[in-house]
Structure formats: structure tokens, C-alpha cells
Design a protein around this motif. Sequence first.
Motif, PDB file in Angstrom:
ATOM      1  N   LYS A 141       0.851  -1.184   0.000  1.00  0.00           N
ATOM      2  CA  LYS A 141       0.000   0.000   0.000  1.00  0.00           C
ATOM      3  C   LYS A 141       0.888   1.235   0.000  1.00  0.00           C
ATOM      4  O   LYS A 141       0.963   1.966   0.959  1.00  0.00           O
ATOM      5  N   GLY A 142       1.565   1.458  -1.085  1.00  0.00           N
ATOM      6  CA  GLY A 142       2.424   2.616  -1.155  1.00  0.00           C
ATOM      7  C   GLY A 142       3.384   2.505  -2.318  1.00  0.00           C
ATOM      8  O   GLY A 142       3.302   1.596  -3.137  1.00  0.00           O
ATOM      9  N   ILE A 143       4.304   3.425  -2.340  1.00  0.00           N
ATOM     10  CA  ILE A 143       5.248   3.488  -3.430  1.00  0.00           C
ATOM     11  C   ILE A 143       6.574   2.903  -2.962  1.00  0.00           C
ATOM     12  O   ILE A 143       6.933   3.021  -1.794  1.00  0.00           O
ATOM     13  N   SER A 144       7.293   2.278  -3.862  1.00  0.00           N
ATOM     14  CA  SER A 144       8.569   1.667  -3.509  1.00  0.00           C
ATOM     15  C   SER A 144       9.659   2.733  -3.414  1.00  0.00           C
ATOM     16  O   SER A 144       9.471   3.879  -3.815  1.00  0.00           O
ATOM     17  N   ILE A 145      10.804   2.330  -2.900  1.00  0.00           N
ATOM     18  CA  ILE A 145      11.936   3.246  -2.796  1.00  0.00           C
ATOM     19  C   ILE A 145      12.389   3.701  -4.178  1.00  0.00           C
ATOM     20  O   ILE A 145      12.697   4.876  -4.397  1.00  0.00           O
ATOM     21  N   SER A 146      12.424   2.771  -5.114  1.00  0.00           N
ATOM     22  CA  SER A 146      12.826   3.160  -6.475  1.00  0.00           C
ATOM     23  C   SER A 146      11.815   4.127  -7.086  1.00  0.00           C
ATOM     24  O   SER A 146      12.195   5.039  -7.824  1.00  0.00           O
ATOM     25  N   GLY A 147      10.553   3.955  -6.775  1.00  0.00           N
ATOM     26  CA  GLY A 147       9.540   4.900  -7.247  1.00  0.00           C
ATOM     27  C   GLY A 147       9.728   6.281  -6.660  1.00  0.00           C
ATOM     28  O   GLY A 147       9.518   7.295  -7.334  1.00  0.00           O
ATOM     29  N   VAL A 148      10.139   6.343  -5.394  1.00  0.00           N
ATOM     30  CA  VAL A 148      10.411   7.630  -4.755  1.00  0.00           C
ATOM     31  C   VAL A 148      11.592   8.311  -5.430  1.00  0.00           C
ATOM     32  O   VAL A 148      11.549   9.513  -5.738  1.00  0.00           O
ATOM     33  N   VAL A 149      12.662   7.560  -5.667  1.00  0.00           N
ATOM     34  CA  VAL A 149      13.857   8.128  -6.298  1.00  0.00           C
ATOM     35  C   VAL A 149      13.518   8.624  -7.708  1.00  0.00           C
ATOM     36  O   VAL A 149      13.908   9.733  -8.108  1.00  0.00           O
ATOM     37  N   ILE A 150      12.769   7.831  -8.455  1.00  0.00           N
ATOM     38  CA  ILE A 150      12.386   8.227  -9.811  1.00  0.00           C
ATOM     39  C   ILE A 150      11.533   9.488  -9.784  1.00  0.00           C
ATOM     40  O   ILE A 150      11.720  10.406 -10.585  1.00  0.00           O
ATOM     41  N   SER A 151      10.590   9.557  -8.847  1.00  0.00           N
ATOM     42  CA  SER A 151       9.716  10.734  -8.794  1.00  0.00           C
ATOM     43  C   SER A 151      10.479  11.989  -8.404  1.00  0.00           C
ATOM     44  O   SER A 151      10.207  13.072  -8.922  1.00  0.00           O
ATOM     45  N   ILE A 152      11.456  11.875  -7.503  1.00  0.00           N
ATOM     46  CA  ILE A 152      12.244  13.043  -7.106  1.00  0.00           C
ATOM     47  C   ILE A 152      13.104  13.531  -8.266  1.00  0.00           C
ATOM     48  O   ILE A 152      13.161  14.730  -8.553  1.00  0.00           O
ATOM     49  N   ILE A 153      13.759  12.604  -8.961  1.00  0.00           N
ATOM     50  CA  ILE A 153      14.599  12.989 -10.099  1.00  0.00           C
ATOM     51  C   ILE A 153      13.743  13.553 -11.233  1.00  0.00           C
ATOM     52  O   ILE A 153      14.077  14.590 -11.830  1.00  0.00           O
ATOM     53  N   ALA A 154      12.621  12.905 -11.523  1.00  0.00           N
ATOM     54  CA  ALA A 154      11.752  13.387 -12.600  1.00  0.00           C
ATOM     55  C   ALA A 154      11.148  14.745 -12.248  1.00  0.00           C
ATOM     56  O   ALA A 154      11.015  15.615 -13.113  1.00  0.00           O
ATOM     57  N   GLY A 155      10.787  14.946 -10.973  1.00  0.00           N
ATOM     58  CA  GLY A 155      10.275  16.247 -10.554  1.00  0.00           C
ATOM     59  C   GLY A 155      11.306  17.340 -10.728  1.00  0.00           C
ATOM     60  O   GLY A 155      10.980  18.479 -11.073  1.00  0.00           O
ATOM     61  N   PHE A 156      12.553  16.993 -10.504  1.00  0.00           N
ATOM     62  CA  PHE A 156      13.643  17.956 -10.694  1.00  0.00           C
ATOM     63  C   PHE A 156      13.871  18.246 -12.173  1.00  0.00           C
ATOM     64  O   PHE A 156      14.176  19.380 -12.559  1.00  0.00           O
ATOM     65  N   LEU A 157      13.727  17.236 -13.028  1.00  0.00           N
ATOM     66  CA  LEU A 157      13.985  17.409 -14.457  1.00  0.00           C
ATOM     67  C   LEU A 157      12.815  18.037 -15.211  1.00  0.00           C
ATOM     68  O   LEU A 157      13.007  18.599 -16.299  1.00  0.00           O
ATOM     69  N   ILE A 158      11.614  17.952 -14.679  1.00  0.00           N
ATOM     70  CA  ILE A 158      10.452  18.534 -15.354  1.00  0.00           C
ATOM     71  C   ILE A 158      10.504  20.061 -15.320  1.00  0.00           C
ATOM     72  O   ILE A 158      10.052  20.717 -16.255  1.00  0.00           O
ATOM     73  N   GLN A 159      11.084  20.613 -14.259  1.00  0.00           N
ATOM     74  CA  GLN A 159      11.129  22.073 -14.146  1.00  0.00           C
ATOM     75  C   GLN A 159      11.832  22.748 -15.315  1.00  0.00           C
ATOM     76  O   GLN A 159      11.269  23.672 -15.913  1.00  0.00           O
TER      77      GLN A 159
END
Length: 98
Positions: free
Chosen positions: A41-59
Motif C-alpha cells: 500500500k504505497g510506493i517503492s523506494i525506487s519509485g520515490v527516487v524516480i519521482s524526485i529525479i523526474a520532478g527535478f527534471l520537469i522544471q
Amino acid sequence: MFDWNHNDKNDMSDNFIEYHLINKDTRKQENQSPYISDRGKGISISGVVISIIAGFLIQPVLYVILGIDVESIPVPVIYLLWIVFSILIATLINKLGS
């Protein structure tokens, strides 16, 4: 508390009975344990890392598309957008994974 064993005292034996009657049976029905966190019931560690990097690159992509000069944007706004984009991507990853 209820006097489960009807000895006119609310003691530890009543607590024990109440725990096994109420708490243990409801956890058994829900397949939950008070000592183990909810799995799946949640996101994996790799999903967290991907979302942080992608959030940084989307800007930068957003700034280029909109033609905004990065030097004119205050730093708190950049951090806030990073957090917002990361949360949105994490939500998307979580929806795709479940």
C-alpha cells in the motif's frame, strides 16, 4: 471496560479477554498485525527516487516551453515546484503500480 468474566472486578483478566475478543478477532478478519506495516500500500523506494529525479527534471522543461528565465524565479518557488512535480509523479507511479 466490561467485566467479561463476571467476577465484579475490572482486572487484567478482563483486559486479556477483551483484547482477544475484540482486537485480535478484528485484526484476523482484516489480515492486519499491529507490529507489521501494511505491505503493498504505497510506493517503492525506487519509485520515490524516480519521482524526485523526474520532478527535478520537469522544471527546466517547463521553463523552456514557457520561455521563462530561471534567474527571475525565487528559490522557494523552485523548491515548491520541485515538491509539487515530485508528488504528482509519485502519485502517477503509485496508480500505475497498483
